[in-house]
Design a protein around this motif. Sequence first.
Motif, short mmCIF file in Angstrom:
data_model
loop_
_atom_site.label_atom_id
_atom_site.label_comp_id
_atom_site.label_asym_id
_atom_site.label_seq_id
_atom_site.Cartn_x
_atom_site.Cartn_y
_atom_site.Cartn_z
N LEU A 636 37.99 -27.59 15.81
CA LEU A 636 36.66 -27.87 16.37
C LEU A 636 36.71 -27.96 17.90
N MET A 637 37.81 -28.48 18.42
CA MET A 637 37.94 -28.54 19.88
C MET A 637 37.99 -27.15 20.48
N ILE A 638 38.68 -26.22 19.81
CA ILE A 638 38.73 -24.84 20.30
C ILE A 638 37.34 -24.23 20.24
N LEU A 639 36.60 -24.50 19.17
CA LEU A 639 35.24 -23.98 19.08
C LEU A 639 34.34 -24.59 20.15
N ASP A 640 34.53 -25.87 20.46
CA ASP A 640 33.75 -26.50 21.51
C ASP A 640 34.03 -25.86 22.86
N THR A 641 35.29 -25.56 23.12
CA THR A 641 35.64 -24.91 24.39
C THR A 641 34.99 -23.54 24.49
N LEU A 642 35.03 -22.77 23.40
CA LEU A 642 34.38 -21.46 23.42
C LEU A 642 32.88 -21.59 23.63
N ALA A 643 32.29 -22.62 23.00
CA ALA A 643 30.84 -22.81 23.17
C ALA A 643 30.49 -23.14 24.61
N VAL A 644 31.28 -24.00 25.26
CA VAL A 644 31.02 -24.35 26.66
C VAL A 644 31.16 -23.13 27.55
N LEU A 645 32.18 -22.31 27.28
CA LEU A 645 32.34 -21.09 28.07
C LEU A 645 31.16 -20.15 27.87
N TRP A 646 30.67 -20.10 26.65
CA TRP A 646 29.53 -19.22 26.39
C TRP A 646 28.27 -19.72 27.09
N LEU A 647 28.05 -21.04 27.03
CA LEU A 647 26.88 -21.60 27.69
C LEU A 647 26.98 -21.46 29.20
N GLY A 648 28.16 -21.43 29.74
CA GLY A 648 28.35 -21.23 31.16
C GLY A 648 28.24 -19.79 31.60
#
Length: 940
Positions: A636-648
């Motif tokens: 889930l932490m890896i998915l959160d990191t990908l989500a933050v990168l996508w939102l950025g």
Amino acid sequence: MGFLPLSFGLPAVLAGLLALPVIWWLLRLTPPKPQTEAFPPLKILARVLRKEETPHQSPWWLTLLRLAMAALIIFALAEPVFNPRERISTGGNAVAIVIDNGWASAPDWAMRVASAERLIADAQAENAPVLIAFTVDAPNAEIGPFDAEAARERLNAAEARPVPVDRAATYERVAQALAELPNTSVAVLSDGLASEADDAAFDRLLANAGGLIWATPQGVTEIGLTATANEPDAFVVEAVRPTADAGPRQAVVAALDDRGRRIAEAQLSFGAGEAAATAAFAVPFELRNDFNSVAVDGEAQAGAVRVLDENSRRRRVGLIAQGDGDEAQPLLSPLHYISRALAPFADLVEPSSADLGSAIPELLEQRPAMIVMADVGTLPDEAHAALTEWVEGGGTLVRFAGPRLAAAEPDEDLLPVRLRIGERALGGTLSWTEPQAIAEYPQGSPFADLTPPADVTVSRQVLAEPTADIVERSWVNLADGTPLVTGARRGDGTLALFHITPQATWSNLPISGSFVELLRRLVQLSRNQGPGNAQTGNGEATLPPYRLIAADGSLVPPTPDARPLAVSTEAAVTIENPPGLYGTEEGVVAHNLLPQDATLEPIARPETPLAVRDVAYGFDEQVDLRGPLFAIALALMILDTLAVLWLGGKLRRPRAARAVPAALALALIGAISMPDAHAQAQGEETDIQPGDEEAIAAISQTRIAYVLTGDSSIDAISRAGLEGLGRFLSAKTALEPGEPVGVDIAVDELAFYPLIYWPIDEGSEMPSQAALARIDAYMQDGGTVLFDTRDQFGAGFDAGSASPSTMRLRDILANMNVPPLEPVPDDHVLTKAFYILPEFPGRFNGSPLWVEASQTVEEMADRPVRVGDGVTPIMITANDLAGAWAIGGNGAPMLPTVPADPMQRVYAYRAGVNIMMYMLTGNYKSDQVHVPSILERLGQ
């Protein structure tokens, strides 16, 4: 704190779940990072009509993802355990674990070990030392105290043994150790069956204990075989089970031959409340004679197997007559018809002397099941006493009447009935009676189920004195009621008397089929008295272990700790004498686990004032969930990191914003299911097993193999030599062999190669017995080994002073089944297989080529080629054939010939061609010489 099937080691950590609302509030107020874009005027004008706002909080799906991650970490820190087990507190200064590892513990031994491991783990958690003892162990075995790791090593090294437990001795040793460790908790892991003196042994064990942990199996359901009997009409097996108050139960008993093949089976049925049952194999006697063991299906323990010896199979029968008879007229010999009748189903032994004083002791030394005496009158006193003792000990004595017995004084000890002196004649010139036929066999007679012969008559007999029990002792009667065959018990043995001679002089019974049936039935009723070839040492007869019963009930070779069995007394089943067969291939004695009077009773928990805790056997099925929870949180932490990168804006794709939640969900499912998908992919791989490609390559083309000696120079010459021979074969014949192959005779498969070239080197390591056995099997299955000592200038193969290589070859062949050898004769197939060759040179010339000697002494005159069918499994030379064949990379010979004769190398190649043609085609040259004769006969 815990609840089934989930518990937590640190439940206080779960209070952190109360912080999830605060985390949710903080995440909702944290906006995503603003997106940075260039400042193109046209792009601003294009968006001037759009209302663009920066969100003031995180998206709902990102907030949910982070809350789930935080919850998983909190749960993991609380040390969750799925399907937790209850910890067993030792509650003392130490814990003593006593484990039954006898025959009854074999079926659930792994579960017993798992239970002991849990006790050791709980003792380790309390820093308590561990004593561990096994009830089937050597008296000097160390029992501790150990630390947890040493106790686990001791536990993992133990195994179930196919012998009874000795709780008394084991409990005594543990009790002595507990005298120095008071207040120790004692854990008894029993097999569930009671043994002798359990109560007294428990009292000594618990005298200094601080508490008792009692473990028994959930149900005691073992079936044990206690006895077998080869009855006249069936083979009977007796069995017992542990309890007499159980319900009905059925099982199948299988009979196995000496190779473990199933040849018969019978049904074993226990009624409600019955502790004993029998199974009967109603099969012909010839098939019963092949029984080597009987076993209960589904019972993986030694008590459910019973091995059989000569007492259950073919009997030894001793034959003795007071007169030798006329060798020129064998039909008048007193033992002729007896021998012909007994030979198909009994082993017949006869004394070397006709003197009864030495003949009878000589027969008794062979321990026969039955002795047949033909017209033997008075016996010497010592022989009479020895024979009487043998009968009372279980032997079967069958006597035949005749003139000597009719004239002798009555002998009540070795006759079933008292006889009148003289004989009775029927149908003579001075008699009013006619020869009598045989009546129906009486009920209670061993022959009652047989059909009496209709064409047999008796013209003379000896008569029995009438007594009160004459009817019970009459096994066969004549039509007038007089006994023809009588019998009686003497101690544990049997006496039988035929009131006629064994020749066809007083009756035609000896030349009828009924005579064979009667003697065969008597043999079936007899029992061998022991092995005839027991080894003697220190005044006591012993037999070496031959095949032993393992803990799981299988028959295995003798173990290193097995010792010879003393057969002079009833030996007990111990670690040194485990159950099985003792003796040699010539004869064995069965040493079975359970005696005939054995009973199986459930063990009772001892009465003690100590605190007792009952536990059940079982595997540790608890699962620590910390690892999986941390793994999911990491995903889930890896998915959160990908989500933050996508939102950025780093990973944004056009028109993909609405698909982000679904994409993240799919990624999460994929991360969780990835191990299963990988396992499934592994399961769908090809069915080709390791080693199949090498096997396919080996059989797709004819190849010659050479033995790897470990010396790189010798192995290089062998390979180069076989390559050179292969080139010559391709050029001169239709054979195109593949590349030569170096083989390790200890591990590689040899069956792929028709010929194996073995250069003998005295410096190489001597092959193991297992490797030589593989070479022996290869030759017996049709392969050929070409041994080359390469020492023609040393000494010949049969010379008195041999070279080191020849001595090494002799050592190798001494451990193998080598046929008789001879140099290749002038008319051998090898001399004509392709080229006509008078000799087989290599680098050297002068040594003969040794092959298997011809088995036919006289050959047909029109057959000029010797050695008919088959190919010699062994060839021996000292001429260094590979050295003559070896070629270098440029095609030139690598080694010179001695002497330096170019034609010698040519003849060496031709010798190799003849060897290969002979190996691949066999005796086709021998068969060709008969073609003209065959065609001529067909023309006729």
